[in-house]
Design a protein around this motif. Structure first.
Motif, PDB file in Angstrom:
ATOM      1  N   ALA A  26       0.844  -1.206   0.000  1.00  0.00           N
ATOM      2  CA  ALA A  26       0.000   0.000   0.000  1.00  0.00           C
ATOM      3  C   ALA A  26       0.871   1.245   0.000  1.00  0.00           C
ATOM      4  CB  ALA A  26      -0.904   0.004   1.230  1.00  0.00           C
ATOM      5  N   PRO A  27       0.394   2.328  -0.613  1.00  0.00           N
ATOM      6  CA  PRO A  27       1.177   3.562  -0.601  1.00  0.00           C
ATOM      7  C   PRO A  27       1.266   4.135   0.816  1.00  0.00           C
ATOM      8  CG  PRO A  27      -0.993   3.958  -1.523  1.00  0.00           C
ATOM      9  CD  PRO A  27      -0.867   2.476  -1.316  1.00  0.00           C
ATOM     10  N   THR A  28       2.299   4.922   1.046  1.00  0.00           N
ATOM     11  CA  THR A  28       2.475   5.563   2.344  1.00  0.00           C
ATOM     12  C   THR A  28       1.388   6.602   2.576  1.00  0.00           C
ATOM     13  OG1 THR A  28       4.853   5.261   2.194  1.00  0.00           O
ATOM     14  CG2 THR A  28       4.080   6.916   3.750  1.00  0.00           C
ATOM     15  N   LEU A  29       0.820   6.611   3.751  1.00  0.00           N
ATOM     16  CA  LEU A  29      -0.198   7.598   4.118  1.00  0.00           C
ATOM     17  C   LEU A  29       0.435   8.656   5.004  1.00  0.00           C
ATOM     18  CD1 LEU A  29      -3.145   5.221   5.040  1.00  0.00           C
ATOM     19  CD2 LEU A  29      -2.787   6.428   2.890  1.00  0.00           C
ATOM     20  N   GLN A  30      -0.075   9.865   4.910  1.00  0.00           N
ATOM     21  CA  GLN A  30       0.408  10.939   5.775  1.00  0.00           C
ATOM     22  C   GLN A  30      -0.706  11.319   6.738  1.00  0.00           C
ATOM     23  OE1 GLN A  30       2.177  14.179   3.676  1.00  0.00           O
ATOM     24  NE2 GLN A  30       3.551  12.867   2.541  1.00  0.00           N
ATOM     25  N   TRP A  31      -0.346  11.411   8.012  1.00  0.00           N
ATOM     26  CA  TRP A  31      -1.284  11.764   9.074  1.00  0.00           C
ATOM     27  C   TRP A  31      -0.739  12.968   9.815  1.00  0.00           C
ATOM     28  CZ3 TRP A  31      -5.701   8.810   9.969  1.00  0.00           C
ATOM     29  CH2 TRP A  31      -5.796   7.629   9.239  1.00  0.00           C
ATOM     30  N   ALA A  32      -1.606  13.667  10.486  1.00  0.00           N
ATOM     31  CA  ALA A  32      -1.182  14.811  11.294  1.00  0.00           C
ATOM     32  C   ALA A  32      -1.891  14.769  12.635  1.00  0.00           C
ATOM     33  CB  ALA A  32      -1.508  16.115  10.584  1.00  0.00           C
ATOM     34  N   LEU A  33      -1.189  15.152  13.666  1.00  0.00           N
ATOM     35  CA  LEU A  33      -1.764  15.257  14.994  1.00  0.00           C
ATOM     36  C   LEU A  33      -2.560  16.559  15.062  1.00  0.00           C
ATOM     37  CD1 LEU A  33      -1.896  14.174  17.907  1.00  0.00           C
ATOM     38  CD2 LEU A  33       0.180  15.480  18.383  1.00  0.00           C
ATOM     39  N   THR A  34      -3.832  16.466  15.383  1.00  0.00           N
ATOM     40  CA  THR A  34      -4.681  17.661  15.473  1.00  0.00           C
ATOM     41  C   THR A  34      -5.495  17.617  16.752  1.00  0.00           C
ATOM     42  OG1 THR A  34      -6.485  16.604  14.259  1.00  0.00           O
ATOM     43  CG2 THR A  34      -4.911  17.867  12.966  1.00  0.00           C
ATOM     44  N   TRP A  35      -5.922  18.779  17.201  1.00  0.00           N
ATOM     45  CA  TRP A  35      -6.792  18.879  18.369  1.00  0.00           C
ATOM     46  C   TRP A  35      -7.521  20.209  18.304  1.00  0.00           C
ATOM     47  CZ3 TRP A  35      -1.532  19.188  18.492  1.00  0.00           C
ATOM     48  CH2 TRP A  35      -0.970  20.378  18.946  1.00  0.00           C
ATOM     49  N   ARG A  36      -8.633  20.288  19.023  1.00  0.00           N
ATOM     50  CA  ARG A  36      -9.409  21.530  19.066  1.00  0.00           C
ATOM     51  C   ARG A  36      -8.633  22.581  19.837  1.00  0.00           C
ATOM     52  NH1 ARG A  36     -13.666  17.701  20.589  1.00  0.00           N
ATOM     53  NH2 ARG A  36     -13.119  18.280  22.694  1.00  0.00           N
ATOM     54  N   SER A  37      -8.606  23.792  19.320  1.00  0.00           N
ATOM     55  CA  SER A  37      -7.864  24.869  19.992  1.00  0.00           C
ATOM     56  C   SER A  37      -8.433  25.153  21.376  1.00  0.00           C
ATOM     57  CB  SER A  37      -7.864  26.131  19.142  1.00  0.00           C
ATOM     58  OG  SER A  37      -9.192  26.572  18.904  1.00  0.00           O
ATOM     59  N   THR A  38      -9.706  24.859  21.587  1.00  0.00           N
ATOM     60  CA  THR A  38     -10.315  25.083  22.910  1.00  0.00           C
ATOM     61  C   THR A  38      -9.845  24.051  23.929  1.00  0.00           C
ATOM     62  OG1 THR A  38     -12.251  23.797  22.232  1.00  0.00           O
ATOM     63  CG2 THR A  38     -12.375  26.194  21.968  1.00  0.00           C
ATOM     64  N   ASP A  39      -9.223  22.958  23.458  1.00  0.00           N
ATOM     65  CA  ASP A  39      -8.720  21.913  24.361  1.00  0.00           C
ATOM     66  C   ASP A  39      -7.209  21.974  24.535  1.00  0.00           C
ATOM     67  OD1 ASP A  39     -11.216  20.870  24.866  1.00  0.00           O
ATOM     68  OD2 ASP A  39     -11.103  19.404  23.248  1.00  0.00           O
ATOM     69  N   ASP A  40      -6.587  23.042  24.073  1.00  0.00           N
ATOM     70  CA  ASP A  40      -5.133  23.171  24.188  1.00  0.00           C
ATOM     71  C   ASP A  40      -4.718  23.189  25.662  1.00  0.00           C
ATOM     72  OD1 ASP A  40      -2.580  23.409  23.214  1.00  0.00           O
ATOM     73  OD2 ASP A  40      -2.651  25.591  23.090  1.00  0.00           O
ATOM     74  N   ASN A  41      -3.714  22.391  25.992  1.00  0.00           N
ATOM     75  CA  ASN A  41      -3.218  22.366  27.372  1.00  0.00           C
ATOM     76  C   ASN A  41      -1.780  21.836  27.352  1.00  0.00           C
ATOM     77  OD1 ASN A  41      -3.169  19.380  27.847  1.00  0.00           O
ATOM     78  ND2 ASN A  41      -5.369  19.582  27.492  1.00  0.00           N
ATOM     79  N   PRO A  42      -1.067  21.941  28.472  1.00  0.00           N
ATOM     80  CA  PRO A  42       0.340  21.505  28.499  1.00  0.00           C
ATOM     81  C   PRO A  42       0.550  20.036  28.125  1.00  0.00           C
ATOM     82  CG  PRO A  42      -0.146  22.863  30.410  1.00  0.00           C
ATOM     83  CD  PRO A  42      -1.462  22.591  29.720  1.00  0.00           C
ATOM     84  N   THR A  43      -0.384  19.161  28.462  1.00  0.00           N
ATOM     85  CA  THR A  43      -0.229  17.744  28.136  1.00  0.00           C
ATOM     86  C   THR A  43      -0.279  17.530  26.632  1.00  0.00           C
ATOM     87  OG1 THR A  43      -1.248  17.131  30.241  1.00  0.00           O
ATOM     88  CG2 THR A  43      -1.171  15.432  28.531  1.00  0.00           C
ATOM     89  N   ILE A  44      -1.234  18.172  25.969  1.00  0.00           N
ATOM     90  CA  ILE A  44      -1.331  18.046  24.514  1.00  0.00           C
ATOM     91  C   ILE A  44      -0.106  18.654  23.851  1.00  0.00           C
ATOM     92  CG2 ILE A  44      -2.609  18.839  22.481  1.00  0.00           C
ATOM     93  CD1 ILE A  44      -5.176  18.434  24.104  1.00  0.00           C
TER      94      ILE A  44
END
Length: 59
Positions: A26-44
């Motif tokens: 299978a061809p290589t897939l590209q993924w990105a880590l995303t999250w809601r800006s309202t859930d931004d915190n030091p752990t994320i």
């Protein structure tokens, strides 16, 4: 001992009836880590920094 690239140190928790099926040609897939800006915190932010430090991982 370090795990091989693309391998987890712990078994992946999978829901019943779901399996991992590698498709070597299978061809290589590209993924990105995303999250809601309202859930931004030091752990994320720490997770995002760690992922950026690791760079791409072929699975």
């Amino acid at each position: 001992m370090r795990p091989a690239a693309g391998r987890s140190r712990r078994p992946v928790q999978q829901p019943p009836g779901i399996v991992f099926l590698p498709v070597p040609d299978a061809p290589t897939l590209q993924w990105a880590l995303t999250w809601r800006s309202t859930d931004d915190n030091p752990t994320i932010r720490a997770l995002a920094e760690t992922a950026a430090d690791l760079g791409p991982i072929a699975m």
